[in-house]
Structures are given as C-alpha cells and as structure tokens.
Write a protein that holds these residues in place. Structure first.
Motif, PDB file in Angstrom:
ATOM      1  N   SER A 133       0.821  -1.203   0.000  1.00 55.14           N
ATOM      2  CA  SER A 133       0.000   0.000   0.000  1.00 55.14           C
ATOM      3  C   SER A 133       0.860   1.260   0.000  1.00 55.14           C
ATOM      4  CB  SER A 133      -0.923  -0.017   1.226  1.00 55.14           C
ATOM      5  OG  SER A 133      -1.790   1.077   1.230  1.00 55.14           O
ATOM      6  N   LEU A 134       1.868   1.316   0.863  1.00 55.39           N
ATOM      7  CA  LEU A 134       2.741   2.488   0.888  1.00 55.39           C
ATOM      8  C   LEU A 134       3.561   2.592  -0.393  1.00 55.39           C
ATOM      9  CD1 LEU A 134       3.833   4.964   2.265  1.00 55.39           C
ATOM     10  CD2 LEU A 134       5.321   3.512   3.662  1.00 55.39           C
ATOM     11  N   LEU A 135       3.931   1.462  -0.966  1.00 57.33           N
ATOM     12  CA  LEU A 135       4.696   1.480  -2.215  1.00 57.33           C
ATOM     13  C   LEU A 135       3.916   2.082  -3.369  1.00 57.33           C
ATOM     14  CD1 LEU A 135       6.702  -1.875  -2.327  1.00 57.33           C
ATOM     15  CD2 LEU A 135       7.623   0.440  -2.592  1.00 57.33           C
ATOM     16  N   GLU A 136       2.596   2.084  -3.289  1.00 58.88           N
ATOM     17  CA  GLU A 136       1.803   2.715  -4.345  1.00 58.88           C
ATOM     18  C   GLU A 136       2.050   4.218  -4.427  1.00 58.88           C
ATOM     19  OE1 GLU A 136       0.183   1.389  -6.677  1.00 58.88           O
ATOM     20  OE2 GLU A 136      -0.149  -0.682  -6.020  1.00 58.88           O
ATOM     21  N   SER A 179      16.522   8.699  -1.573  1.00 54.62           N
ATOM     22  CA  SER A 179      17.313   8.077  -2.639  1.00 54.62           C
ATOM     23  C   SER A 179      17.436   6.570  -2.444  1.00 54.62           C
ATOM     24  CB  SER A 179      18.719   8.702  -2.686  1.00 54.62           C
ATOM     25  OG  SER A 179      19.380   8.518  -1.439  1.00 54.62           O
ATOM     26  N   GLU A 180      16.905   6.057  -1.335  1.00 55.13           N
ATOM     27  CA  GLU A 180      16.921   4.613  -1.100  1.00 55.13           C
ATOM     28  C   GLU A 180      16.024   3.889  -2.094  1.00 55.13           C
ATOM     29  OE1 GLU A 180      16.649   2.892   2.910  1.00 55.13           O
ATOM     30  OE2 GLU A 180      16.440   4.967   3.606  1.00 55.13           O
ATOM     31  N   ASP A 181      16.283   2.587  -2.254  1.00 54.45           N
ATOM     32  CA  ASP A 181      15.354   1.752  -3.010  1.00 54.45           C
ATOM     33  C   ASP A 181      13.985   1.831  -2.333  1.00 54.45           C
ATOM     34  OD1 ASP A 181      14.548  -0.587  -4.772  1.00 54.45           O
ATOM     35  OD2 ASP A 181      14.227  -1.416  -2.762  1.00 54.45           O
ATOM     36  N   PRO A 182      12.923   2.161  -3.091  1.00 53.23           N
ATOM     37  CA  PRO A 182      11.614   2.375  -2.449  1.00 53.23           C
ATOM     38  C   PRO A 182      11.136   1.207  -1.604  1.00 53.23           C
ATOM     39  CG  PRO A 182      11.561   3.242  -4.671  1.00 53.23           C
ATOM     40  CD  PRO A 182      12.872   2.522  -4.516  1.00 53.23           C
ATOM     41  N   GLU A 183      11.282  -0.033  -2.115  1.00 54.63           N
ATOM     42  CA  GLU A 183      10.777  -1.162  -1.335  1.00 54.63           C
ATOM     43  C   GLU A 183      11.584  -1.358  -0.064  1.00 54.63           C
ATOM     44  OE1 GLU A 183       9.391  -5.818  -1.622  1.00 54.63           O
ATOM     45  OE2 GLU A 183       9.960  -4.743  -3.437  1.00 54.63           O
ATOM     46  N   THR A 184      12.902  -1.175  -0.142  1.00 55.77           N
ATOM     47  CA  THR A 184      13.728  -1.295   1.053  1.00 55.77           C
ATOM     48  C   THR A 184      13.334  -0.253   2.084  1.00 55.77           C
ATOM     49  OG1 THR A 184      15.582  -2.157  -0.239  1.00 55.77           O
ATOM     50  CG2 THR A 184      16.092  -1.240   1.927  1.00 55.77           C
ATOM     51  N   TYR A 185      13.173   0.981   1.624  1.00 54.84           N
ATOM     52  CA  TYR A 185      12.787   2.082   2.516  1.00 54.84           C
ATOM     53  C   TYR A 185      11.450   1.799   3.195  1.00 54.84           C
ATOM     54  CZ  TYR A 185      10.585   6.576   3.655  1.00 54.84           C
ATOM     55  OH  TYR A 185       9.893   7.585   4.266  1.00 54.84           O
ATOM     56  N   ARG A 244       9.710  -1.095   3.524  1.00 51.81           N
ATOM     57  CA  ARG A 244       9.686  -2.279   4.376  1.00 51.81           C
ATOM     58  C   ARG A 244      10.411  -2.023   5.693  1.00 51.81           C
ATOM     59  NH1 ARG A 244       8.156  -7.203   3.420  1.00 51.81           N
ATOM     60  NH2 ARG A 244       8.018  -6.810   1.168  1.00 51.81           N
ATOM     61  N   GLU A 245      11.562  -1.376   5.632  1.00 47.60           N
ATOM     62  CA  GLU A 245      12.319  -1.119   6.855  1.00 47.60           C
ATOM     63  C   GLU A 245      11.574  -0.154   7.770  1.00 47.60           C
ATOM     64  OE1 GLU A 245      16.223   0.128   5.745  1.00 47.60           O
ATOM     65  OE2 GLU A 245      16.904  -1.923   5.292  1.00 47.60           O
ATOM     66  N   PHE A 246      10.957   0.875   7.184  1.00 42.68           N
ATOM     67  CA  PHE A 246      10.226   1.847   8.005  1.00 42.68           C
ATOM     68  C   PHE A 246       9.042   1.194   8.708  1.00 42.68           C
ATOM     69  CE2 PHE A 246       6.825   4.848   8.732  1.00 42.68           C
ATOM     70  CZ  PHE A 246       7.475   5.903   9.367  1.00 42.68           C
ATOM     71  N   LEU A 247       8.206   0.496   7.956  1.00 46.72           N
ATOM     72  CA  LEU A 247       6.999  -0.089   8.547  1.00 46.72           C
ATOM     73  C   LEU A 247       7.328  -1.202   9.525  1.00 46.72           C
ATOM     74  CD1 LEU A 247       4.563  -0.172   5.489  1.00 46.72           C
ATOM     75  CD2 LEU A 247       4.665   1.497   7.347  1.00 46.72           C
ATOM     76  N   THR A 248       8.318  -2.016   9.191  1.00 48.76           N
ATOM     77  CA  THR A 248       8.694  -3.114  10.087  1.00 48.76           C
ATOM     78  C   THR A 248       9.263  -2.581  11.394  1.00 48.76           C
ATOM     79  OG1 THR A 248       9.129  -4.571   8.204  1.00 48.76           O
ATOM     80  CG2 THR A 248      10.106  -5.179  10.320  1.00 48.76           C
ATOM     81  N   ALA A 249      10.134  -1.577  11.306  1.00 44.83           N
ATOM     82  CA  ALA A 249      10.729  -1.010  12.517  1.00 44.83           C
ATOM     83  C   ALA A 249       9.672  -0.377  13.408  1.00 44.83           C
ATOM     84  CB  ALA A 249      11.792   0.022  12.141  1.00 44.83           C
ATOM     85  N   THR A 250       8.750   0.351  12.808  1.00 41.46           N
ATOM     86  CA  THR A 250       7.699   1.001  13.593  1.00 41.46           C
ATOM     87  C   THR A 250       6.813  -0.035  14.283  1.00 41.46           C
ATOM     88  OG1 THR A 250       7.680   2.865  12.051  1.00 41.46           O
ATOM     89  CG2 THR A 250       5.768   2.611  13.499  1.00 41.46           C
ATOM     90  N   ALA A 251       6.402  -1.066  13.533  1.00 42.34           N
ATOM     91  CA  ALA A 251       5.545  -2.099  14.104  1.00 42.34           C
ATOM     92  C   ALA A 251       6.263  -2.886  15.198  1.00 42.34           C
ATOM     93  CB  ALA A 251       5.049  -3.035  13.012  1.00 42.34           C
ATOM     94  N   THR A 252       7.544  -3.152  14.999  1.00 43.51           N
ATOM     95  CA  THR A 252       8.318  -3.904  15.986  1.00 43.51           C
ATOM     96  C   THR A 252       8.465  -3.117  17.282  1.00 43.51           C
ATOM     97  OG1 THR A 252       9.538  -5.057  14.242  1.00 43.51           O
ATOM     98  CG2 THR A 252      10.524  -5.028  16.441  1.00 43.51           C
TER      99      THR A 252
END
Length: 247
Positions: free
Chosen positions: A199-202, A212-218, A220-228
C-alpha cells in the motif's frame, strides 16, 4: 532501583462494523495504520477514507496541477491494496488547511454520509513525541476530526447538512488517533503487514522524491521497525498503535 514499568497497550475494540479514516494528505494513512486497516477489511469490516487535500503541494519537482491528480491516483491504488474502495477528497488546499467551521462541516458531512462507529485520524498535537514539529495540516485535520465526531450527531450544528439530506449521526463510539506519542491501544500488524508495504509502495512518486533509497527497502524497513517498536508494548507482536478516545 527497579526499571520503570512500560505500560502495555490494550487491544482495540472489536465490536464495530464501519470505520471512517480522515486525514490531510495521500500517504498519511499508509505511514500510520494501513496494516490495521488490512486486518479489519479481512475480517469483513467496512473502512472508508476521506482526505482533506490531494497532496498537490507535496512534491517540490511537480507543479500542483500535475501533482494533485497523480497523488489522487496513487492514493486510490494504495487504498485498494488494503481492501478500501471508498476514497473521497474534500478539496482543501494542501499546506494551508485552516482549522475552523468550514473544515469541521466538511468532516461532519463525511461522518454523516458514512455513519461509522470508529473514526480514525492522525496526530493532532504540535509535535511528534516532542522530537519533530508536526505540520499545520495534520494538526488542523486531526483536531477538526475529533470535534466533527460530535458535530455530526448534533442537528443544531450545521443544520444545512440536514437540509442536504444528511441526517445527524450520533453513532461514533470512538476516535482513534494514529501516530500519537501517548497511545493506549494497538492492533496486531502481522496479518496486514505485507499489504501495508504494498500500500505504501503505491505512493512511489512521492517516495522517490523523498529518499534516494530503493523504495521497497525504505518502505519495508520503516513499517517493520515502527511495528516492531510498538510491539514491545503489545506482547511482543508487531503492532499498530492508536490513542483511543471513547465517546
């Protein structure tokens, strides 16, 4: 000395069928709570989105006339990724939303149209936990949403809405604030996390302008870190946090 006890987050109420999320911009919900939305729609609950603006001032390299329609398309695709088909835009000007009766009226009208039991919005306070300054748009829309939840049920406030066929709705039982520094409740993010990433990747155009990061990496890392991090207060399970106001 013993370590201070960290208060645990409580599960969100589950005895509701319809929710309405009201935020300022495209991507506000995707950064905040779309994993919870995915879990709710999976369970057969109805969720609708209302956005005060189309985010037309959000990308420095795009003129608003070009940016607004693009971000609206991205938001509709983003909502669809978590099972939301009803997406409305109120047409307020991005960056200069004013808190006041006009905004409250528009949100109250949306609440009367959708008749939710749960209303969701974004952090309405001046800062993000005292660390970062919040934007005027977030503050105005969040505060107006909290007020409009009551306005929607009062036939003597905005009587013109009744004249337009929007009967008062006093069925809002809770307003849940995402991105709060003082959350009280949470939703298990695990069932919806992968769809939250999609959803965020849309919002790819916005993300590519942001980092400038790869969008999927950015993403996934943001949402996973926040949820964790949230999950540390929710039995160890990755989670989405809300500050819940009962009505």
């Amino acid at each position: 000395m013993s370590e201070p006890t960290i208060s645990q987050l409580q599960p969100m109420p589950g005895d509701w069928q319809r929710a309405l999320a009201v935020v300022a911009h495209p991507d506000d919900l995707e950064y905040g709570c779309s994993a919870a939305v995915a879990a709710w729609t999976d369970a057969g609950r109805e969720v609708a989105y209302v956005l005060a603006t189309r985010g037309e001032a959000g990308i420095d390299t795009l003129e608003p006339a070009q940016c607004g329609p693009l971000r609206e398309r991205e938001q509709r695709a983003s909502a669809a990724a978590v099972g939301v088909s009803a997406v409305e835009f109120l047409g307020h000007q991005d960056g200069v939303i004013e808190y006041g009766t006009a905004l409250r009226r528009d949100i109250a009208a949306a609440i009367r149209r959708h008749r939710p039991e749960l209303v969701i919005t974004l952090n309405h306070r001046d800062t993000w936990g005292g660390v970062g300054w919040n934007t005027p748009d977030h503050i105005a829309v969040g505060r107006a949403t909290l007020d409009a939840a009551a306005d929607a049920g009062n036939r003597w406030i905005f009587p013109e809405l009744t004249e337009r066929g929007l009967a008062p709705w006093n069925g809002v039982r809770w307003v849940a604030v995402a991105g709060s520094s003082t959350p009280t409740h949470a939703v298990d993010a695990r069932p919806g996390l992968e769809r939250a990433v999609r959803s965020l990747l849309e919002h790819r155009t916005y993300i590519e302008a942001l980092t400038s990061e790869d969008p999927e990496t950015y993403v996934r890392e943001f949402l996973t870190a926040t949820a964790t991090t949230t999950g540390e207060r929710f039995g160890g399970a990755p989670a989405v946090a809300f500050e819940l106001f009962a009505r």
